[in-house]
Enzyme design. Structure first.
Site, short mmCIF file in Angstrom:
data_model
loop_
_atom_site.label_atom_id
_atom_site.label_comp_id
_atom_site.label_asym_id
_atom_site.label_seq_id
_atom_site.Cartn_x
_atom_site.Cartn_y
_atom_site.Cartn_z
N LYS A 35 0.82 -1.21 0.00
CA LYS A 35 0.00 0.00 0.00
C LYS A 35 0.85 1.26 0.00
O LYS A 35 0.51 2.24 -0.66
CB LYS A 35 -0.97 0.01 1.18
CG LYS A 35 -0.33 0.19 2.54
CD LYS A 35 -1.36 0.31 3.62
CE LYS A 35 -0.72 0.49 4.99
NZ LYS A 35 0.10 1.70 5.09
N ASP A 219 -3.60 7.65 3.75
CA ASP A 219 -3.10 6.32 4.13
C ASP A 219 -3.91 5.81 5.32
O ASP A 219 -4.45 6.60 6.11
CB ASP A 219 -1.62 6.46 4.50
CG ASP A 219 -0.95 5.11 4.69
OD1 ASP A 219 -1.53 4.09 4.28
OD2 ASP A 219 0.17 5.08 5.23
N GLU A 220 -3.99 4.49 5.48
CA GLU A 220 -4.69 3.86 6.62
C GLU A 220 -6.10 4.42 6.78
O GLU A 220 -6.54 4.76 7.88
CB GLU A 220 -3.88 4.07 7.92
CG GLU A 220 -2.45 3.56 7.87
CD GLU A 220 -2.34 2.04 7.91
OE1 GLU A 220 -3.39 1.37 7.84
OE2 GLU A 220 -1.21 1.53 8.00
N ARG A 603 1.68 -10.05 10.67
CA ARG A 603 2.99 -9.42 10.90
C ARG A 603 4.10 -10.42 10.61
O ARG A 603 5.26 -10.03 10.45
CB ARG A 603 3.14 -8.95 12.35
CG ARG A 603 2.13 -7.93 12.88
CD ARG A 603 1.96 -6.74 11.99
NE ARG A 603 0.84 -6.93 11.10
CZ ARG A 603 0.59 -6.18 10.04
NH1 ARG A 603 1.40 -5.19 9.73
NH2 ARG A 603 -0.46 -6.41 9.27
#
Length: 721
Positions: A35, A219-220, A603
């Protein structure tokens, strides 16, 4: 780079996002799908392919660290400095807008940004002034209520009152805002709310920013709250060039006001938006992604997508059942030692994650017992340390002399014979006169007297005031580092914090480190003070995650967002921990807990360990636990067990008998009318009891939080009276 070179390294989905026509674009990017690459290449593509001047670009994210990385990547793509573009956090962008135009809504350009600790101090003072019990109205809870209101753009006047508690919160909120105004201060949530109000009330200001920032990139996006989404809509100009990147599956900050439903709102508000899915993962093995896909697919409120990777295979996921939290920690430490001793991974390649901060205790003890170094993320943050907050308070009163909160912090630090009685007299006099304490001191220096301030205390105040005036004069020609050094030397602050102990030396080193940070602003000259204080105030937890990877890291799953490690351990996978007990009866809360587990899983790059305990000591009680419901969703064929032959407790997957509630531990029996106390919910009364397989299902009406349904064997309850 040329336009073709910018696009060359992108996959088909990423290229479709980067080259989408100007207009609204929604990119739903799975974990590890690139992203940040898409965002940075989109900025470079706008500049190279469309000839957009950088001045017309606004890119916002949630941490200073992410903003710096974004700018650095774009500059690498363009082969030079990204002059003119605005790249920063929501809060820093709003602070910039308010510095420029906040005077229209009564905010001076020298306003102070108060952090969470400052906010709680104000609330504690107000609780005393309003004669309210801080046990009935804990400052953190009041702070949370005010923050949620601001995130929803609710002022004290529009704050909804549905109960007596709401009425009290409304009174505190009103007094809190008055205190901020008196001190020319704002909190983090004000930065967003006040900017939204400014843009709503002044069309000419809104249109000016729309003309400047013609292309907005976010973003996010799944982590935006109501105020942030309103800000995006207000800044979107006629072209509606709004490019947002997010993932509902990674929305884990609901407790901070983040609302994953903004993704759906974007689709409704921008019906012409192009929607692009990024599903190719570049981080994890296919085995880890199978776990992630299996877990998240059970959530209802999401856009269906399936992560895929070219990294086929990989080790199976290890599932381990420990007897208790001590064996759980021992297993983690032993496994880390084995991985590193065999040379498979470096210590810094490994992260241990958990749901709550309290879970770190047993892990830390195991590391210490094994004499193994570790790094704990989420301990006292650098900028929350007393010595750092003291020095920053000195700088704040130079930047804004009317900042009474900062003055109160350091007026007698180091001690200068200004007692509590003298301080109280100064502040009460200022309140009676309707001015700041600084104005009272200035009037005293000019010869005016005040009955409550006299004698040695008045002389000590004037001595401090004369030193303060020298700093105010000096700021006109000194940079931040020089000004900080002058203040530290004038008050002998290093002598104050250095008490000859190792801790004292650590405090000295912290102050020197802050001085090093300040010196990076020297190119700004005297103007650097405003920028320094603003950026320091907006540092987040994620910004303070150290880059040094010399030891395994311990952190909560919330902190792990945005990070990646070759090896990940997720511990405490039991009902009541993950999912957390607060979410067990809340479908939306359970979905967020599942997303949190998904974030932890994704993760991991190479190895993933999932660990739970048969028993765990919680709230002072040693209870038999139930494995997390989320573990049932994982295909058994991709799970493995360490040392299965060594212990009957270590199974490839919890047997069916472990998925039903375990027999309750012996404990008190409850009846309707019993008064009880809960470690988190406070005092309440049992209003209903249902017998259930030897256990009791209680409905308790708590004074603070209303009705809750609890299992007697699991809830941290005690009878009272």
């Amino acid at each position: 780079m040329t336009t073709e070179e910018i696009l060359r390294e992108l996959n088909e989905e990423q290229r479709a996002a980067v080259t989408a026509p100007i207009g609204p674009v929604l990119v739903l990017a799975g974990p590890g799908s690139g992203k940040t690459r898409v965002l940075t290449h989109r900025i470079a593509y706008l500049i190279r392919a469309h000839g957009v001047p950088p001045y017309h670009i606004l890119a916002v994210t949630f941490t200073n660290k992410a903003a710096r990385e974004m700018r650095t990547r774009v500059e690498h793509l363009l082969g030079g400095r990204l002059q003119g573009a605005t790249v920063g956090t929501f809060h820093s962008v709003c602070a910039r807008i308010l510095r420029q135009d906040g005077e229209r809504i009564g905010l001076s350009r020298g306003f102070v940004i108060y952090d969470s600790g400052d906010q709680r101090n104000i609330i504690r003072t107000l609780l005393r002034q309003l004669n309210l019990d801080d046990k009935l109205y804990p400052p953190r809870r009041v702070q949370g209520a005010i923050s949620r209101a601001k995130n929803e753009l609710l002022t004290p006047e529009t704050f909804p009152v549905r109960s007596y508690r709401d009425e009290v919160y409304k009174r505190i909120y009103e007094a809190y805002q008055n205190t901020l105004r008196t001190n020319q201060g704002v909190d983090f949530d004000d930065l967003l709310m006040l900017t939204v109000f400014l843009l709503q009330r002044y069309p000419e200001v809104r249109e000016a920013y729309q003309r400047r920032w013609r292309h907005i990139l976010v973003d996010e996006f799944q982590d935006t709250n109501t105020a942030q989404y309103a800000l995006i809509r207000l800044l979107a100009g006629p072209e509606k060039s709004v490019f947002v990147v997010g993932d509902e599956d990674q929305s884990i900050y609901g407790f901070r006001g983040a609302d994953y439903r903004n993704v759906q709102r974007f689709r409704e508000d921008f019906p012409q938006a192009r929607v692009i899915l990024l599903e190719e993962n570049y981080r994890s093995t296919s085995v880890i992604l199978q776990v992630a896909n299996a877990v998240i697919s059970r959530n209802v409120h999401r856009t269906p997508k399936t992560l895929r990777t070219r990294r086929q295979g990989g080790p199976k996921v290890v599932l381990f059942e420990a007897y208790d939290e001590v064996e759980e920690a021992q297993f983690v430490v032993d496994e880390i030692a084995a991985l590193t001793e065999r040379g498979e991974f470096a210590p810094g390649d490994i992260a241990v994650m958990y749901r709550t901060n309290a879970q770190s205790r047993a892990l830390e003890e195991a590391f210490v017992a094994r004499n193994m170094p570790y790094r704990l993320i989420g301990a006292t943050r650098f900028y929350e340390r007393k010595e750092i907050k003291d020095v920053l308070a000195y700088l704040r009163i130079v930047h804004n002399p009317d900042d009474a909160l900062s003055l109160n912090r350091i007026l007698n630090v180091p001690p200068r014979r200004i007692g509590k009685r003298t301080m109280a007299a100064l502040f009460s006099t200022a309140q009676q006169e309707g001015v700041s304490p600084y104005r009272i001191l200035r009037r005293m220096a000019e010869g005016e007297t005040f009955p409550a301030i006299r004698g040695a205390g008045a002389q000590a105040l004037l001595a401090f005031y004369r030193m303060w005036e020298q700093w105010l004069e000096a700021q006109a020609h000194l940079n931040v580092g020089e000004l900080m050094r002058l203040i530290i030397e004038d008050v002998d602050y290093l002598g104050y914090v250095d008490d000859g102990t190792e801790q004292g030396q650590s405090r000295v080193e912290n102050v020197r480190e802050l001085l090093s940070v300040a010196q990076t602003y020297e190119e700004w000259g005297p103007d650097g003070l405003t920028l320094f204080l603003e950026e320091i105030s907006l540092v987040s937890d994620a910004d303070e995650v150290p880059d040094d990877r010399g030891a395994p890291v311990l952190m909560t799953l919330h902190t792990a967002k945005g990070l990646e490690y070759p090896v990940v351990f997720i511990t405490g996978l039991e009902e009541g921990l993950l999912p957390h007990s607060r979410s067990l009866e809340d479908p939306e809360g359970l979905e967020e807990e599942r997303r949190l587990f998904y974030v932890g899983i994704t993760r991991a790059k190479e190895r993933l360990y999932l660990v739970y305990a048969f028993r765990r000591n919680r709230y002072g009680m040693n209870d038999v636990g139930t494995p997390s419901r989320f573990l049932k969703d994982i295909p058994e064929e991709i799970l493995t067990v360490p040392g299965e032959d060594e212990s009957p407790r270590r199974r490839s997957k919890p047997q069916d008998t472990r998925w039903t509630p375990t027999a309750p531990s012996p404990g008190p029996r409850y009846a309707v009318g019993d008064r009880v106390v809960h470690t988190r919910f406070g005092e309440g009364i049992v209003i209903d009891v249902k017998e259930s397989s030897g256990d009791q299902e209680l409905t308790v009406a708590f004074e603070e939080v209303g009705e809750k349904r609890l299992l007697a064997s699991l809830a941290p309850l005690q009878k009272i009276g």
